[in-house]
Scaffold this motif. Structure first.
Motif, short mmCIF file in Angstrom:
data_model
loop_
_atom_site.label_atom_id
_atom_site.label_comp_id
_atom_site.label_asym_id
_atom_site.label_seq_id
_atom_site.Cartn_x
_atom_site.Cartn_y
_atom_site.Cartn_z
N ASP A 150 0.74 -1.08 0.19
CA ASP A 150 -0.19 0.02 -0.05
C ASP A 150 0.70 1.18 -0.07
N PHE A 151 2.04 1.11 0.71
CA PHE A 151 2.95 2.39 0.81
C PHE A 151 3.33 2.82 -0.61
N TYR A 152 3.65 1.70 -1.49
CA TYR A 152 4.37 1.93 -2.68
C TYR A 152 3.08 2.33 -3.60
N HIS A 153 1.82 1.66 -3.43
CA HIS A 153 0.72 2.03 -4.36
C HIS A 153 0.45 3.51 -4.21
N GLN A 154 0.47 3.99 -3.09
CA GLN A 154 0.12 5.40 -2.88
C GLN A 154 0.99 6.34 -3.54
N LYS A 155 2.30 5.96 -3.74
CA LYS A 155 3.26 6.94 -4.21
C LYS A 155 3.09 6.96 -5.79
N THR A 156 3.37 8.28 -6.21
CA THR A 156 3.19 8.44 -7.59
C THR A 156 4.29 7.97 -8.10
N ASP A 157 4.33 7.92 -9.62
CA ASP A 157 5.49 7.43 -10.45
C ASP A 157 6.65 8.53 -10.30
N ASP A 214 7.57 10.15 -7.26
CA ASP A 214 7.86 9.76 -5.95
C ASP A 214 8.92 8.46 -5.99
N LEU A 215 8.35 7.52 -6.90
CA LEU A 215 9.06 6.33 -6.91
C LEU A 215 10.31 6.54 -7.54
N GLN A 216 10.32 7.31 -8.91
CA GLN A 216 11.32 7.86 -9.68
C GLN A 216 12.55 8.47 -8.93
N PHE A 217 12.07 9.16 -7.75
CA PHE A 217 13.03 10.17 -6.95
C PHE A 217 13.67 9.15 -6.13
N ALA A 246 12.42 -2.07 -4.14
CA ALA A 246 11.06 -2.06 -4.22
C ALA A 246 10.36 -1.00 -5.10
N ALA A 247 10.94 0.40 -5.10
CA ALA A 247 10.48 1.19 -5.98
C ALA A 247 10.59 1.04 -7.44
N ARG A 248 11.64 0.29 -7.73
CA ARG A 248 12.00 -0.15 -9.19
C ARG A 248 11.03 -1.12 -9.53
N ARG A 249 10.63 -2.23 -8.69
CA ARG A 249 9.89 -3.09 -9.13
C ARG A 249 8.05 -2.57 -9.12
N GLU A 250 8.13 -1.66 -8.37
CA GLU A 250 6.58 -1.02 -8.49
C GLU A 250 6.44 -0.23 -9.76
N LEU A 251 7.55 0.54 -10.23
CA LEU A 251 7.46 1.19 -11.45
C LEU A 251 7.32 0.23 -12.77
#
Length: 289
Positions: free
Chosen positions: A7-14, A16-19, A34-39
């Motif tokens: 949920d933490f990563y799902h709530q982040k925008t692209d 945010d994850l790219q940052f 985890a951020a790379r996988r979510e992207l």
């Protein structure tokens, strides 16, 4: 991955994850992964930060280096020569005007070394007196006996007589020196050692005196007298060191008797002592009428 983390990563925008991906030095490696996988799940490939472009190179022509060292043009050399001449003249004038250095103070003369007398057991050498005594002793022998001794056995008897006389007077001169020192009160603290030296000199006579010699009458009488003197003098040298205090030897009857006999025997060989120059005393027997 747990639901709360998802949920933490799902709530982040692209963005945010790219940052997270662009700044790995700020976050833990697990968060970056985890951020790379979510992207990727969202179908957005994580962007890789492009390396910063280097500024275009601009060629700059090097400036000519300043010449090192001294310039050696004519003007420079001339100025250097004038400067050297001026310094030399200044040094000469300064030396002329400077007063001469004061003369060095004369060194104080050293005091001469002090000579200190040291007791020694050495006895004066009498080689010259010994040679003279031997020559005089041979000279007083009868001429006929001397001629016969020279003619017999290639002169062996005369050579033996000379050698005996030489050994005798070498020891007798040392003995007379010591006894005269004792009588004059000049015996040194080394008197006992000196007496031992003289007794050692007598030992050379003793070694030669044990043999039998074929002498003429006068030479044989001298030989017998020298034997008697040698025996008495060695006895005197043995006893006298103990009798030196207060000249106790002067009151010793035995030593006085020996001295009288020695004087009489020596008087028959020569007139005076080669050491002291004093005449030997012959014993005169007085007959009562």
């Amino acid at each position: 991955m747990s639901a709360s983390i998802d949920d933490f990563y799902h709530q982040k925008t692209d963005a945010d994850l790219q940052f997270f991906v662009d700044h790995p030095e700020l976050y833990q490696p697990s968060l970056i992964d985890a951020a790379r996988r979510e992207l990727r799940r969202r179908g957005v490939a994580p962007a890789v930060a492009a390396p910063a472009e280097l500024p275009p190179l601009t060629y700059v022509s090097p400036e000519p280096a300043a010449p090192s060292g001294l310039r050696t043009g004519p003007l420079t050399l001339g100025l250097a020569a004038v400067l050297l001449v001026g310094l030399g003249g200044f040094y000469v004038v300064k030396q002329k005007n400077q007063p001469p250095p004061p003369p060095a103070a004369p060194a104080k003369p050293k005091a001469p070394p002090q000579l200190v007398e040291v007791e020694t057991s050495a006895i004066p050498t009498y080689d010259g007196l010994v040679a003279q005594a031997v020559a005089q002793q041979v000279k007083r022998l009868p001429a006929a006996e001397v001629a016969a001794a020279k003619a017999k056995a290639d002169g062996m008897a005369l050579r033996q007589y000379r050698e005996l006389a030489k050994r005798f007077w070498a020891a007798e001169c040392q003995t007379e020196y010591l006894t005269s020192q004792a009588h004059e009160g000049k015996a040194s603290a080394m008197f006992a050692d000196q007496a031992l030296v003289a007794r050692t000199t007598w030992s050379a006579w003793n070694k030669a005196a044990v043999y039998t010699y074929k002498f003429g009458p006068a030479m044989q009488e001298d030989f017998q007298r020298m034997q008697k003197v040698a025996s008495s003098q060695q006895h005197v040298l043995e006893r006298m060191p103990d009798l030196l205090p207060k000249k106790a030897f002067l009151k010793d009857k035995e030593l006085n008797a020996r001295d009288t006999e020695v004087q009489d025997w020596l008087r028959a060989i020569r007139v005076a002592s080669p050491v002291t120059g004093k005449p030997y005393k012959a014993t005169v027997l007085k007959m009562q009428m």
